[in-house]
Design a protein around this motif. Structure first.
Motif, PDB file in Angstrom:
ATOM      1  N   ARG A 186      58.755  24.752  23.882  1.00  0.00           N
ATOM      2  CA  ARG A 186      57.503  25.120  23.215  1.00  0.00           C
ATOM      3  C   ARG A 186      56.938  26.401  23.793  1.00  0.00           C
ATOM      4  N   ARG A 187      56.993  26.527  25.114  1.00  0.00           N
ATOM      5  CA  ARG A 187      56.480  27.740  25.761  1.00  0.00           C
ATOM      6  C   ARG A 187      57.331  28.945  25.377  1.00  0.00           C
ATOM      7  N   TRP A 188      58.654  28.748  25.322  1.00  0.00           N
ATOM      8  CA  TRP A 188      59.543  29.843  24.938  1.00  0.00           C
ATOM      9  C   TRP A 188      59.291  30.278  23.497  1.00  0.00           C
ATOM     10  N   LEU A 189      59.085  29.309  22.600  1.00  0.00           N
ATOM     11  CA  LEU A 189      58.829  29.656  21.205  1.00  0.00           C
ATOM     12  C   LEU A 189      57.543  30.456  21.063  1.00  0.00           C
ATOM     13  N   HIS A 190      56.518  30.077  21.821  1.00  0.00           N
ATOM     14  CA  HIS A 190      55.260  30.822  21.754  1.00  0.00           C
ATOM     15  C   HIS A 190      55.387  32.200  22.391  1.00  0.00           C
ATOM     16  N   ASN A 218      57.046  34.040  19.533  1.00  0.00           N
ATOM     17  CA  ASN A 218      56.267  33.962  18.298  1.00  0.00           C
ATOM     18  C   ASN A 218      54.897  33.368  18.624  1.00  0.00           C
ATOM     19  N   PRO A 219      53.935  34.213  19.016  1.00  0.00           N
ATOM     20  CA  PRO A 219      52.629  33.705  19.455  1.00  0.00           C
ATOM     21  C   PRO A 219      51.886  32.881  18.415  1.00  0.00           C
ATOM     22  N   ILE A 220      52.240  33.007  17.135  1.00  0.00           N
ATOM     23  CA  ILE A 220      51.552  32.235  16.092  1.00  0.00           C
ATOM     24  C   ILE A 220      52.387  31.025  15.668  1.00  0.00           C
ATOM     25  N   MET A 221      53.267  30.580  16.558  1.00  0.00           N
ATOM     26  CA  MET A 221      54.087  29.409  16.282  1.00  0.00           C
ATOM     27  C   MET A 221      53.200  28.213  15.951  1.00  0.00           C
ATOM     28  N   ASP A 244      51.816  24.331  15.474  1.00  0.00           N
ATOM     29  CA  ASP A 244      51.999  23.095  16.231  1.00  0.00           C
ATOM     30  C   ASP A 244      53.039  22.222  15.531  1.00  0.00           C
ATOM     31  N   ARG A 298      61.886  37.275  27.583  1.00  0.00           N
ATOM     32  CA  ARG A 298      61.598  37.143  26.149  1.00  0.00           C
ATOM     33  C   ARG A 298      62.756  37.713  25.334  1.00  0.00           C
TER      34      ARG A 298
END
Length: 333
Positions: free
Chosen positions: A59-63, A66-69, A71, A252
């Motif tokens: 989850r942290r890697w996805l954000h 992509n900061p607007i990932m 929930d 990243r």
């Protein structure tokens, strides 16, 4: 033909095996996280034996990329055949806690938006995060085309290209006249590294997750080269190494190189599948007759094998529903 996940039947859903693309095979992926659009799309693929991805870490890697990932909930899934080389995902177990730090078991997962409902998931928008080339590949490409010097490439790494382009110019490559390199040309963007690690670092085969206590994350097989689990932070300012922001940016970029891309539909798109179906006489109204059972094209590649399986299934279903029509199987599509 390489496959993944399990066979079986649960309830009304028939499990199937999903094909693994060449990209995923080359990266040694054994763990797949799908986005539940229709058909399902591979969002994240990882070599779990090397990387040790957790629910919290993913989850942290996805954000980070992509900061607007949105929930979403992570759940184990089974694959259900949807079309030729296309699948949907069916949850088979409860949600894995978002903050769970236990490495995921190898296998198939779905990342379901919190407002996901099985009866409406056909409207779920596809979420795609574009993969990137490694820095080493980036250098190789520019070497071939002779577009940039190695000094320009190493002074101006691709991971900061977009931010500098946006800051200075949208239509010209930043150079010493149009770009201020000062923030990147300082000791905080330098480190001493073992010689055997340098090419692997440039290939993004490993990186440092500064937000996980500087854990060294290995993404690809590095042969006999070994690394510790973490890098220690020096208390001596003269030996502090690169700033966290530079390590985080390399991490990243390494995520973009190794975790994303490789859905089977990218390797075998619809036009390619339809073209082979036409050649084999499987399309209604095709000028080509249905290929005979001993035609080598049925077993020549992944598409041929998938089409043969689909033909057999369609023929069996057709025979079961209307026995008198089973002789006419030349226009099943």
């Amino acid at each position: 033909m390489t496959t993944a996940t399990n066979d079986g039947v649960t309830g009304d859903y028939e499990y199937c095996e999903h094909l693994i693309s060449e990209v995923s095979r080359n990266l040694g992926r054994d763990t797949f996280v799908f986005w539940p659009c229709v058909p399902a799309f591979l969002l994240v693929g990882v070599n779990q034996k090397l990387t040790g991805m957790t629910s919290a870490g993913m989850r942290r890697w996805l954000h980070l990329v992509n900061p607007i990932m949105p929930d979403a909930e992570l759940r184990p899934v089974a694959m259900r055949k949807f079309d030729i080389l296309r699948y949907t995902v069916i949850p088979t177990a409860e949600t894995i806690p978002a903050l769970d730090t236990t490495p995921l078991h190898s296998g198939d997962y779905g990342l379901f938006p919190v407002d996901y409902r099985r009866d409406s998931f056909g409207s779920t928008q596809r979420l795609v995060i574009q993969p990137r080339n490694s820095f080493a590949e980036y250098v190789r490409i520019h070497d071939i085309h002779n577009t940039l010097t190695k000094r320009e490439l190493y002074t101006f790494p691709p991971s900061v290209e977009q931010s500098v382009r946006l800051r200075d110019s949208l239509d010209t490559w930043p150079n010493e006249e149009t770009c201020d390199y000062t923030p990147f040309l300082n000791a905080s963007n330098a480190c001493i590294m073992r010689r055997d690690l340098l090419s692997l670092f440039h290939a993004n085969a490993f990186s440092i997750d500064v937000d996980d206590n500087f854990r060294i994350v290995v993404f690809r097989d590095m042969g006999s080269v070994t690394v510790p689990s973490h890098i220690p932070k020096s208390h001596d300012p003269a030996c502090a190494g690169p700033d966290d922001r530079f390590l985080r940016e390399h991490f990243r970029w390494s995520l973009l190189v190794n975790l994303f891309g490789g859905d089977i539909s990218e390797e075998y798109d619809t036009d390619r599948v339809v073209a082979v179906m036409d050649q084999l006489g499987m399309l209604r109204g095709s000028d080509n007759p249905l290929a005979p059972i001993d035609d080598p094209r049925w077993d020549s590649d992944v598409i041929g094998q998938a089409l043969w399986e689909s033909l057999m299934r369609s023929t069996l279903y057709s025979a079961a529903d209307t026995p008198e029509s089973s002789e006419d199987n030349s226009a099943l599509y």
